[in-house]
Scaffold this motif. Sequence first.
Motif, PDB file in Angstrom:
ATOM      1  N   PRO A  76      -8.077  15.735  -4.054  1.00 18.81           N
ATOM      2  CA  PRO A  76      -6.667  15.942  -3.733  1.00 18.81           C
ATOM      3  C   PRO A  76      -6.461  17.010  -2.663  1.00 18.81           C
ATOM      4  O   PRO A  76      -5.451  17.014  -1.972  1.00 18.81           O
ATOM      5  CB  PRO A  76      -6.046  16.364  -5.071  1.00 18.81           C
ATOM      6  N   LEU A  77      -7.440  17.893  -2.498  1.00 15.26           N
ATOM      7  CA  LEU A  77      -7.320  18.945  -1.489  1.00 15.26           C
ATOM      8  C   LEU A  77      -7.365  18.378  -0.072  1.00 15.26           C
ATOM      9  O   LEU A  77      -6.842  18.981   0.867  1.00 15.26           O
ATOM     10  CB  LEU A  77      -8.447  19.965  -1.681  1.00 15.26           C
ATOM     11  N   LEU A  78      -8.002  17.197   0.089  1.00 10.77           N
ATOM     12  CA  LEU A  78      -8.127  16.574   1.409  1.00 10.77           C
ATOM     13  C   LEU A  78      -7.170  15.397   1.593  1.00 10.77           C
ATOM     14  O   LEU A  78      -7.284  14.660   2.564  1.00 10.77           O
ATOM     15  CB  LEU A  78      -9.568  16.105   1.638  1.00 10.77           C
ATOM     16  N   GLN A  79      -6.248  15.232   0.663  1.00 11.28           N
ATOM     17  CA  GLN A  79      -5.298  14.135   0.741  1.00 11.28           C
ATOM     18  C   GLN A  79      -4.570  14.132   2.082  1.00 11.28           C
ATOM     19  O   GLN A  79      -4.053  15.153   2.524  1.00 11.28           O
ATOM     20  CB  GLN A  79      -4.267  14.259  -0.392  1.00 11.28           C
ATOM     21  N   GLY A  80      -4.560  12.979   2.748  1.00  6.86           N
ATOM     22  CA  GLY A  80      -3.834  12.849   4.015  1.00  6.86           C
ATOM     23  C   GLY A  80      -4.636  13.224   5.243  1.00  6.86           C
ATOM     24  O   GLY A  80      -4.162  13.064   6.370  1.00  6.86           O
ATOM     25  N   LYS A 120     -14.451  21.691  -8.737  1.00  9.81           N
ATOM     26  CA  LYS A 120     -14.886  21.273 -10.074  1.00  9.81           C
ATOM     27  C   LYS A 120     -13.721  21.530 -11.012  1.00  9.81           C
ATOM     28  O   LYS A 120     -13.340  22.684 -11.244  1.00  9.81           O
ATOM     29  CB  LYS A 120     -16.129  22.048 -10.524  1.00  9.81           C
ATOM     30  N   GLY A 121     -13.135  20.447 -11.528  1.00 10.21           N
ATOM     31  CA  GLY A 121     -11.963  20.610 -12.382  1.00 10.21           C
ATOM     32  C   GLY A 121     -10.813  21.247 -11.624  1.00 10.21           C
ATOM     33  O   GLY A 121     -10.407  20.760 -10.558  1.00 10.21           O
ATOM     34  N   ASN A 122     -10.318  22.343 -12.141  1.00  9.52           N
ATOM     35  CA  ASN A 122      -9.193  23.042 -11.523  1.00  9.52           C
ATOM     36  C   ASN A 122      -9.627  24.136 -10.545  1.00  9.52           C
ATOM     37  O   ASN A 122      -8.795  24.909 -10.064  1.00  9.52           O
ATOM     38  CB  ASN A 122      -8.305  23.673 -12.607  1.00  9.52           C
ATOM     39  N   ILE A 123     -10.930  24.205 -10.236  1.00  8.41           N
ATOM     40  CA  ILE A 123     -11.471  25.227  -9.337  1.00  8.41           C
ATOM     41  C   ILE A 123     -11.757  24.613  -7.973  1.00  8.41           C
ATOM     42  O   ILE A 123     -12.498  23.629  -7.873  1.00  8.41           O
ATOM     43  CB  ILE A 123     -12.760  25.850  -9.908  1.00  8.41           C
ATOM     44  N   TYR A 124     -11.200  25.212  -6.926  1.00  9.10           N
ATOM     45  CA  TYR A 124     -11.359  24.709  -5.565  1.00  9.10           C
ATOM     46  C   TYR A 124     -11.802  25.852  -4.646  1.00  9.10           C
ATOM     47  O   TYR A 124     -11.510  27.023  -4.905  1.00  9.10           O
ATOM     48  CB  TYR A 124     -10.034  24.152  -5.040  1.00  9.10           C
ATOM     49  N   GLY A 125     -12.501  25.491  -3.581  1.00  6.92           N
ATOM     50  CA  GLY A 125     -12.907  26.503  -2.625  1.00  6.92           C
ATOM     51  C   GLY A 125     -13.013  25.956  -1.221  1.00  6.92           C
ATOM     52  O   GLY A 125     -13.323  24.776  -1.021  1.00  6.92           O
ATOM     53  N   ALA A 126     -12.750  26.815  -0.248  1.00  3.44           N
ATOM     54  CA  ALA A 126     -12.909  26.482   1.170  1.00  3.44           C
ATOM     55  C   ALA A 126     -13.718  27.589   1.822  1.00  3.44           C
ATOM     56  O   ALA A 126     -13.307  28.759   1.795  1.00  3.44           O
ATOM     57  CB  ALA A 126     -11.554  26.345   1.857  1.00  3.44           C
ATOM     58  N   GLU A 150     -10.339  34.077 -17.361  1.00  3.29           N
ATOM     59  CA  GLU A 150      -9.360  33.679 -18.382  1.00  3.29           C
ATOM     60  C   GLU A 150      -8.366  32.675 -17.813  1.00  3.29           C
ATOM     61  O   GLU A 150      -8.061  31.652 -18.430  1.00  3.29           O
ATOM     62  CB  GLU A 150      -8.634  34.923 -18.892  1.00  3.29           C
ATOM     63  N   GLN A 151      -7.850  32.983 -16.626  1.00  3.55           N
ATOM     64  CA  GLN A 151      -6.862  32.110 -16.005  1.00  3.55           C
ATOM     65  C   GLN A 151      -7.475  30.774 -15.584  1.00  3.55           C
ATOM     66  O   GLN A 151      -6.846  29.719 -15.704  1.00  3.55           O
ATOM     67  CB  GLN A 151      -6.221  32.812 -14.815  1.00  3.55           C
ATOM     68  N   ALA A 152      -8.697  30.808 -15.110  1.00  4.25           N
ATOM     69  CA  ALA A 152      -9.399  29.568 -14.745  1.00  4.25           C
ATOM     70  C   ALA A 152      -9.621  28.706 -15.981  1.00  4.25           C
ATOM     71  O   ALA A 152      -9.426  27.483 -15.950  1.00  4.25           O
ATOM     72  CB  ALA A 152     -10.722  29.892 -14.076  1.00  4.25           C
ATOM     73  N   ALA A 153     -10.000  29.333 -17.093  1.00  3.21           N
ATOM     74  CA  ALA A 153     -10.244  28.600 -18.337  1.00  3.21           C
ATOM     75  C   ALA A 153      -8.969  27.975 -18.887  1.00  3.21           C
ATOM     76  O   ALA A 153      -9.022  26.972 -19.610  1.00  3.21           O
ATOM     77  CB  ALA A 153     -10.864  29.528 -19.378  1.00  3.21           C
ATOM     78  N   SER A 154      -7.823  28.530 -18.540  1.00  2.00           N
ATOM     79  CA  SER A 154      -6.542  27.998 -19.012  1.00  2.00           C
ATOM     80  C   SER A 154      -6.155  26.705 -18.297  1.00  2.00           C
ATOM     81  O   SER A 154      -5.196  26.044 -18.697  1.00  2.00           O
ATOM     82  CB  SER A 154      -5.430  29.036 -18.811  1.00  2.00           C
ATOM     83  N   GLY A 155      -6.879  26.374 -17.223  1.00  2.00           N
ATOM     84  CA  GLY A 155      -6.576  25.176 -16.453  1.00  2.00           C
ATOM     85  C   GLY A 155      -5.742  25.425 -15.220  1.00  2.00           C
ATOM     86  O   GLY A 155      -5.426  24.503 -14.471  1.00  2.00           O
TER      87      GLY A 155
END
Length: 209
Positions: free
Chosen positions: A129-133, A171-177, A67-72
């Motif tokens: 954006p996660l790898l910015q800098g 993918k979109g607002n979903i990130y992983g490491a 639900e929270q992921a779908a909200s953006g």
Amino acid sequence: MIAIIDYGMGNLRSVSKALEHIGVTCEITDNPETIRQSDGIVLPGVGAFPKAMKELEERGLISLIKEQAASGKPVLGICLGMQLLFEASEEIEFTEGLGLLPGTVRKLPVGRKIPHMGWNALETKQESPLLQGLTGNPYVYYVHSFYADTANDVIVAGSDYGVFVPGVVSKGNIYGAQFHPEKSSDVGLKMLQNFKELVETCSSSQQLT
């Protein structure tokens, strides 16, 4: 505030300490309202995929995270938490995941020491954006026996370990490491800082609408 999902498995304190170190207000929680009121979510994890999904289900967190992921809202999965973002895993037994990213989690191939534990260079495949800098091929700290078999457009960066291991996905607002940012020195802290800024930007945008 960033909610660190507590489902009884994971390096919760080390993640929260790393976030606090870079000035993030965060809370370790499994409370639905606290999670809903958060500006971003971190899903950490250490252990086996089937048990993790069972714990999430028993705490009523699977539908809440979806639900929270779908909200953006920005979501960052770390190590096992990253693997849980995918559709399924073959660890121990076939188990469905959260399905927020396409792909299946598979065992690392034979020929290398398993688990893959230690520092490895990160090869960037696309901008994020996660790898910015971050420049060059920075080293990050892995501890895992399984990897995500996923689409190329989901892979931001990765490392060679007999197979190309997706180290950063999005993918979109979903990130992983797949590695541990909280154990990856300045490189990991920079990634967490970048996630913090993503969360702040997203929160500001929602307040303006």
